[in-house]
Design a protein around this motif. Sequence first.
Motif, mmCIF file in Angstrom:
data_model
loop_
_atom_site.group_PDB
_atom_site.id
_atom_site.type_symbol
_atom_site.label_atom_id
_atom_site.label_comp_id
_atom_site.label_asym_id
_atom_site.label_seq_id
_atom_site.Cartn_x
_atom_site.Cartn_y
_atom_site.Cartn_z
ATOM 1 N N THR A 114 -5.204 8.498 0.600
ATOM 2 C CA THR A 114 -4.776 7.654 1.850
ATOM 3 C C THR A 114 -4.181 6.418 1.806
ATOM 4 O OG1 THR A 114 -6.827 6.702 2.463
ATOM 5 C CG2 THR A 114 -6.545 9.051 3.095
ATOM 6 N N LEU A 115 -3.502 5.847 2.774
ATOM 7 C CA LEU A 115 -2.971 4.458 2.695
ATOM 8 C C LEU A 115 -4.329 3.374 2.529
ATOM 9 C CD1 LEU A 115 0.090 4.112 5.099
ATOM 10 C CD2 LEU A 115 -0.061 4.032 2.603
ATOM 11 N N ALA A 125 0.709 -1.180 0.014
ATOM 12 C CA ALA A 125 0.218 -0.021 0.018
ATOM 13 C C ALA A 125 0.933 1.199 0.049
ATOM 14 C CB ALA A 125 -1.117 0.042 1.301
ATOM 15 N N PRO A 126 1.926 1.443 0.904
ATOM 16 C CA PRO A 126 2.608 2.698 0.860
ATOM 17 C C PRO A 126 3.439 2.857 -0.667
ATOM 18 C CG PRO A 126 3.309 1.543 2.673
ATOM 19 C CD PRO A 126 2.611 0.522 1.936
ATOM 20 N N PHE A 159 0.338 4.149 -2.652
ATOM 21 C CA PHE A 159 -0.104 5.417 -2.305
ATOM 22 C C PHE A 159 1.262 6.401 -2.964
ATOM 23 C CE2 PHE A 159 0.961 9.082 0.543
ATOM 24 C CZ PHE A 159 -0.494 9.656 0.362
#
Length: 161
Positions: free
Chosen positions: A36-37, A14-15, A18
């Motif tokens: 957002t994450l 996810a990071p 993102f």
Amino acid sequence: MTAVKLREWREDDAPAVFRAFQAPDLRRQAPWPVVTLKDAMGWIASWQGAGHAFAVTSDDQVVGNVAVARIDDHDNGWVSYWVVPEARGRGIAAAATDLLARWAFEERGLYRLELGHRTNNPASCRVATKAGFRPEGIERGKLCYDGVRYDVERHARLAGD
């Protein structure tokens, strides 16, 4: 050219997702704003049952995405790809798209893969042709961003190409 690998997306990516969607030209690659994450995790989860998406990695770092979706009853699929800005210009997108196509033909049993790019995006055209996708024609005024219409060039690759 940089060596690339494809792997399934994981929640802990996810990071990377993102960060990728903060690039202005990638923001439209997501069906909703990734701010957002949690949004990034939702993007990863959204691929479940919607097609086959793979994280593109180079030196064990996530640098992009390749996917085949909209698979129909005729064994056709729609290909998409993106690479983060800092990894562009190294052949990553073309190599990953070629790997995806080989996987789709050999493992998924698809016959035809299609993709499209705006005609004012020559870099995406180079990715498509280097990955073995042949141009098939122009779709006039297909996309609209901020009130401006764009023509799209369609490419395709067959299992026997």
